[in-house]
Design an enzyme around this catalytic site. Structure first.
Site, PDB file in Angstrom:
ATOM      1  N   ASP A  28       0.800  -1.034  -0.166  1.00 48.90           N
ATOM      2  CA  ASP A  28      -0.410   0.069   0.306  1.00 48.90           C
ATOM      3  C   ASP A  28       0.899   1.090  -0.054  1.00 48.90           C
ATOM      4  O   ASP A  28       0.592   1.588  -0.820  1.00 48.90           O
ATOM      5  CB  ASP A  28      -1.149  -0.008   1.175  1.00 48.90           C
ATOM      6  CG  ASP A  28      -0.716  -0.514   2.753  1.00 48.90           C
ATOM      7  OD1 ASP A  28       0.450  -0.086   3.086  1.00 48.90           O
ATOM      8  OD2 ASP A  28      -1.273  -0.435   3.443  1.00 48.90           O
ATOM      9  N   ASP A  78      -5.706  -0.573   5.675  1.00 50.37           N
ATOM     10  CA  ASP A  78      -6.685  -0.872   6.998  1.00 50.37           C
ATOM     11  C   ASP A  78      -7.652   0.155   7.296  1.00 50.37           C
ATOM     12  O   ASP A  78      -8.425  -0.171   7.037  1.00 50.37           O
ATOM     13  CB  ASP A  78      -5.767  -1.169   8.483  1.00 50.37           C
ATOM     14  CG  ASP A  78      -4.574  -1.234   7.938  1.00 50.37           C
ATOM     15  OD1 ASP A  78      -4.571  -2.511   7.457  1.00 50.37           O
ATOM     16  OD2 ASP A  78      -3.757  -1.376   9.260  1.00 50.37           O
TER      17      ASP A  78
HETATM   18  C1  GLA Z   1       0.022  -2.535   8.286  1.00 44.27           C
HETATM   19  C2  GLA Z   1      -0.169  -1.347   8.112  1.00 44.27           C
HETATM   20  C3  GLA Z   1      -0.606  -1.381   6.384  1.00 44.27           C
HETATM   21  C4  GLA Z   1      -0.367  -2.227   5.701  1.00 44.27           C
HETATM   22  C5  GLA Z   1       0.155  -3.415   5.768  1.00 44.27           C
HETATM   23  C6  GLA Z   1       1.034  -4.743   5.478  1.00 44.27           C
HETATM   24  O1  GLA Z   1      -1.308  -3.324   8.523  1.00 44.27           O
HETATM   25  O2  GLA Z   1      -0.903  -0.454   8.879  1.00 44.27           O
HETATM   26  O3  GLA Z   1      -0.768  -0.333   6.066  1.00 44.27           O
HETATM   27  O4  GLA Z   1       1.340  -1.739   4.842  1.00 44.27           O
HETATM   28  O5  GLA Z   1       0.727  -3.507   7.611  1.00 44.27           O
HETATM   29  O6  GLA Z   1       0.921  -4.754   4.457  1.00 44.27           O
END
Ligand code: GLA
Length: 379
Positions: A35, A172
């Site tokens: 992301d 997320d």
């Molecule tokens: C965490 C972060 C997300 C993403 C994931 C790995 O959940 O909050 O933004 O980077 O790790 O994909």
């Protein structure tokens, strides 16, 4: 649940809440650390999450309580700095309050606040994004504002990046905001652009939470973020999404060995997300499952954010009948593994995996047959 949080609110504050908001946790389906590199990612909102209830106060005091902690934390408007220790959960609503003016919204002055959760914390299911989004919806409603879903998602991410201090991407908050039952959220993080795609009926999710968490998990996440940015710089692009596998290979000599591995993971993973979206559209769960497991292997060997516990679960699950694929879900360095299975995989099979884990590590993982659910909303 609205009734339950109203009762809890009354027990803490002696009155009823004016506003109740909800936001779900999420599974990272595929797209590990893509992301913040501008890539694509697929996630699913769960049917569990965080509820936030608020009621205004005329005296300007801000009181925060959680059903998982003891006495409420009381803050005055002039002491809105970051909290530590057992009060550090308050940083999520505080971060949202600090973010609101950045997005042109007014942060409410005084209020009583209660958060309630049915998400296992520390499992990599994004209880932090859930509390951010539920808090944002509740505070915005207090201020009489109903912004677009996308703005609420961005407020949550801003809180996490600038107040909590984690350089996370949009996954997320985006999935918590845009989730829909029986669908996956697909995010092109460069826009960001959000869409949902149907989840084939025979896909079931099982989550195995190891309760392990690397002591330096936030620092390790930030270190991976830095390595990815160093890789982009070395390759002469602004974000790794602008490179592809051939460009990473061609630039190998310019990158430190571990930076090369991080870059290779990210560009391959973006290709896997797009392939998974295509295979989902064709209902080919066997192909999707293979991509999920390939994603884990890449996290394990190239991004190096797995652990022996997570690897063991993936090894055991992928050797079990009716499992299409399995991978770590979320930031890594501990947390949970998710498996996508057919309906023939049940409690008995899941418990056999848990028993094998206990025999090896002496601790029992929590097993959850996860159901998808809808995104953040006012109740
Ligand atoms: C965490 C972060 C997300 C993403 C994931 C790995 O959940 O909050 O933004 O980077 O790790 O994909």
């Amino acid at each position: 649940m609205k009734q339950l949080i109203a009762e809890k609110f009354r027990a803490v504050y002696g009155r009823v809440p004016e506003i109740v908001a909800y936001a779900p946790g999420r599974i990272e389906f595929i797209g590990n650390h893509t992301d913040y590199n501008g890539g694509t990612v697929l996630g699913a909102a769960l049917d569990r999450g965080v509820w936030v209830a608020v009621a205004g106060r005329a005296d300007g005091r801000r009181q925060f309580a959680s059903d998982q902690r003891g006495a409420p934390v009381e803050l005055r408007v002039e002491e809105m700095g970051k909290r530590n220790g057992s009060e550090s959960w308050v940083n999520y609503p505080l971060g949202v309050l600090a973010a609101l003016p950045v997005f042109g919204a007014v942060a409410p002055a005084g209020f009583d606040y209660l958060a309630m959760s049915n998400l296992p914390s520390g499992a990599g299911l994004s209880s932090s994004a859930a509390i951010e989004l539920a808090s944002a919806l509740a505070f915005l409603e207090m201020a009489g504002e109903r912004p677009l879903r996308e703005a609420v998602v961005k407020i949550g991410k801003h809180a996490e990046n600038h107040f909590v201090g984690v350089p996370c991407g949009i996954l997320d908050q985006g999935v918590s905001g845009f989730g829909q039952k029986n669908r996956l959220v697909f995010i092109d993080c460069r826009g960001p652009v959000f869409e949902t795609v149907p989840l084939p009926g025979d896909a079931h999710f099982w989550i195995f939470n190891t309760h392990t968490k690397h002591a330096l998990v936030d620092g390790l996440y930030a270190a991976r973020h830095r390595e990815c940015m160093a890789a982009a710089q070395g390759l002469g692009v602004s974000l790794l999404v602008e490179a592809d596998a051939a460009a990473v290979e061609a630039g190998k000599a310019k990158l430190a060995p571990e930076v090369f591995k991080r870059a290779k993971h990210v560009v391959d993973e973006i290709a896997r997300v797009d392939a998974a979206k295509f295979a989902l559209a064709g209902g080919d769960l066997v192909a999707v499952g293979r991509l999920l497991t390939a994603s884990h292997r890449s996290s394990q060997f190239l991004f190096e954010n797995s652990t022996p516990e997570l690897d063991f679960l993936v090894d055991t699950l992928t050797a079990t009948a009716h499992v299409f694929g399995a991978r770590l879900t979320g930031g890594g360095f501990g947390g949970a593994v998710m498996a996508m299975t057919s309906g023939a995989f049940g409690e008995q099979e899941a418990q056999a995996v848990a028993v094998a884990y206990r025999e090896k590590f002496g601790a029992t993982p929590d097993v959850l047959h996860a159901q998808t659910g809808d995104g953040a909303k006012l109740l």
